[in-house]
Scaffold this active site. Sequence first.
Site, PDB file in Angstrom:
ATOM      1  N   SER A 251       0.832  -1.006  -0.106  1.00  0.00           N
ATOM      2  CA  SER A 251       0.234   0.052   0.268  1.00  0.00           C
ATOM      3  C   SER A 251       1.058   1.528  -0.690  1.00  0.00           C
ATOM      4  CB  SER A 251      -1.567  -0.441   0.969  1.00  0.00           C
ATOM      5  OG  SER A 251      -0.143   0.264   2.122  1.00  0.00           O
ATOM      6  N   LYS A 252      -0.177   2.781   0.271  1.00  0.00           N
ATOM      7  CA  LYS A 252       1.064   3.901  -0.073  1.00  0.00           C
ATOM      8  C   LYS A 252       2.264   3.601   1.042  1.00  0.00           C
ATOM      9  CE  LYS A 252       0.130   6.537  -3.283  1.00  0.00           C
ATOM     10  NZ  LYS A 252       0.549   6.828  -3.987  1.00  0.00           N
ATOM     11  N   ARG A 253       1.726   3.425   1.859  1.00  0.00           N
ATOM     12  CA  ARG A 253       3.038   3.144   3.590  1.00  0.00           C
ATOM     13  C   ARG A 253       3.993   2.920   3.083  1.00  0.00           C
ATOM     14  NH1 ARG A 253       2.823  -0.626   6.741  1.00  0.00           N
ATOM     15  NH2 ARG A 253       1.027  -2.125   6.187  1.00  0.00           N
TER      16      ARG A 253
END
Length: 483
Positions: A251-253
């Site tokens: 994911s984005k993180r």
Amino acid sequence: MTTDKNILMNETRVRYAPSPTGDPHIGNLRSAIFNWLFAKKENGKFILRIEDTDQSRIVKNGIEKQQEALLWLGMQWDELYIQSERKSIYAKYSQKLIEEDKAYRCYATEEELDELRQKQKSEKKITRYDGRYRDYDKEKSLSRSKKEPYVIRFKSPQNGETQCFDKIRGGITFNNKELDDFVIIKSDGFPTYHFANVVDDHLMKISHVMRAEEWLPSLPKHVNIYNALGWEMPTFVHLPMILAPDKTKLSKRHGATSVQDFIDQGYIKPAMFNFLVLLGWAFDDKTEQFTINELKNIFDINKISKSPAIFNKEKLDWFNGKYIREINTNELAKEISIFFENSIEPNNFNIISSYDFKKIANMVKERSKTLNDSLILSEFLFKKPKFESKEEIITMCESDDQCKLVLEKSFKLLSDTKDFSISNLQNKLKKLMDDLNLKPKQVLGTLRIVITNQKISPPIFDCLNILEKEESLIRIQTAIDYL
Ligand code: GLU
């Protein structure tokens, strides 16, 4: 149960079916690549289907972004469909299901459904629709439909099991007790993903549905819709999840995840393509580098893995660096010029455009993992050294005088040099070091400061070579004047 008979009887037709809800994610593109390669391998058709029936999640230019990402990777579609333009088709099939008592109108309001959920929660039950309109009087249902909003729900089987088949996982059995009467047409008249997806896969004669594993739990819903409509099923191929190195869903993180992020960071198409195809597929246990043309011939869906793929950024960097070194200079020069134009101020781009991009490509290619590295290495071309104090210039030397001597002798030497090839510059400057009895740090280090004054730059010989005589001498003279 579905077999591969579609492959034998009909044309292979596969689809990439993104929802235009944001920047295309690399997971989406991995699905697109697998579908596209399979179509190429089988001489089939690759269909782009925009699944935009959830109108609330659509973003501006969502469709264009999907198309651009495909084209960036060199994947052209053979047919294009947009689900929001096909509303009447889904309505027709939902009506058919109602007439055959395989679907029904549901008039439960949001408040009612909320109340139901709260009640189920407080009783520690799974929250789901309770079938309250499943056996509702047909006449009443029809007459209410003329004046009230409603959704259409699918009559899921309540007992027994749904048998599904996935090409990679084999037979999978789902207990029908876990299915509820899910919505197929929403109150805005748009179909839900499940319904539109099945109707379209059938009408578009899709032979293989290859999509992310996240959709596997939805498979029994789809299978039941196929059965209700009496349609033959395509072959389902659920592609393994892509996990981050910490084994959680990517994911984005974890950093960049959209294709645009990777483009902006200077990853190039063949590296990205090669890297993505290995997320869940392998040719054998040793070969890793493939051109797109090779992949079109060797891509085999039987080699898709069941276990999750790990997204390894170092591997991507390694691939990117390798492709930057290996693609031909013209191609790299083109990539570099496009990347620079998109990344730097127009004024600076104009300056850099006065140099030969092929020469820039040769200068940076051994030293770049990404095009952004190439940009950093080339910054000295448009950023002339600026000094705040003398000390910055003399730092490599033992004294002001020594520094001045180095610069004046270098100026003279380079003024007398016609051949600015890297090898000739190397020979000449080495001889100068010997003649002056100075160390490389004192001569080459000082020149590097006055020519680039950048923390990262190519070797001084390459810098002089690309700047050529006039600009090199101007930069040395500017530093001499400053001392
Ligand atoms: N619109 C769905 C998605 O974006 C497509 C899933 C499928 O390929 O069936 O994930």
